[in-house]
Scaffold this motif. Structure first.
Motif, mmCIF file in Angstrom:
data_model
loop_
_atom_site.group_PDB
_atom_site.id
_atom_site.type_symbol
_atom_site.label_atom_id
_atom_site.label_comp_id
_atom_site.label_asym_id
_atom_site.label_seq_id
_atom_site.Cartn_x
_atom_site.Cartn_y
_atom_site.Cartn_z
ATOM 1 N N GLU A 8 73.158 64.789 46.978
ATOM 2 C CA GLU A 8 72.636 65.605 45.879
ATOM 3 C C GLU A 8 73.691 65.804 44.799
ATOM 4 O O GLU A 8 73.381 65.783 43.606
ATOM 5 C CB GLU A 8 72.145 66.945 46.409
ATOM 6 N N ARG A 9 74.935 65.988 45.189
ATOM 7 C CA ARG A 9 76.011 66.126 44.202
ATOM 8 C C ARG A 9 76.205 64.838 43.418
ATOM 9 O O ARG A 9 76.414 64.862 42.208
ATOM 10 C CB ARG A 9 77.317 66.534 44.877
ATOM 11 N N ARG A 10 76.127 63.696 44.094
ATOM 12 C CA ARG A 10 76.249 62.407 43.403
ATOM 13 C C ARG A 10 75.115 62.224 42.403
ATOM 14 O O ARG A 10 75.340 61.791 41.271
ATOM 15 C CB ARG A 10 76.229 61.252 44.405
ATOM 16 N N ARG A 11 73.911 62.550 42.815
ATOM 17 C CA ARG A 11 72.765 62.425 41.910
ATOM 18 C C ARG A 11 72.911 63.342 40.706
ATOM 19 O O ARG A 11 72.550 62.988 39.587
ATOM 20 C CB ARG A 11 71.466 62.727 42.645
#
Length: 113
Positions: free
Chosen positions: A4-7
């Motif tokens: 989720e952080r990467r997205r």
């Protein structure tokens, strides 16, 4: 989660350079025909929509947006350009400008490869 952080990070990116050909499918043969393009040449630059003019391949700018144009935006731009009379062109012919954009994009692709 990590995914989720990467997205979120990827979603925060802004397209600096963008090139997308536009095609129209002719019926009943279903053959795609080159219709124009959407181009952006920098983070602060506007999104430009070009219409292909005739078989010679000259392009003219028909619309400018502050955001990535949607399908409806592009369709409306082509419809508005079609309604204009020849005495009121949408914008100056952008054939030379278009070739400059292609040259910049070719250099960028070559640098990546």
């Amino acid at each position: 989660r990590e995914i989720e952080r990467r997205r979120a990070v990827v979603a925060s990116f802004d397209d600096a350079y963008y090139f997308r050909p536009l095609f129209q499918v002719r019926r009943p043969s279903l053959i795609p025909v080159d219709r124009g393009l959407v181009v952006r040449r920098g983070v602060e630059a506007p999104w430009l929509v070009y219409d292909k003019m005739g078989p010679a391949g000259d392009y003219r700018q028909i619309a400018q947006f502050t955001h990535l144009p949607s399908r409806d935006d592009i369709s409306n731009a082509f419809a508005a350009a079609a309604r204009r009379s020849p005495s009121q062109p949408a914008a100056p012919t952008g054939g030379t400008e278009f070739l400059q954009v292609l040259a910049v994009l070719a250099v960028m692709v070559a640098a990546v490869l």
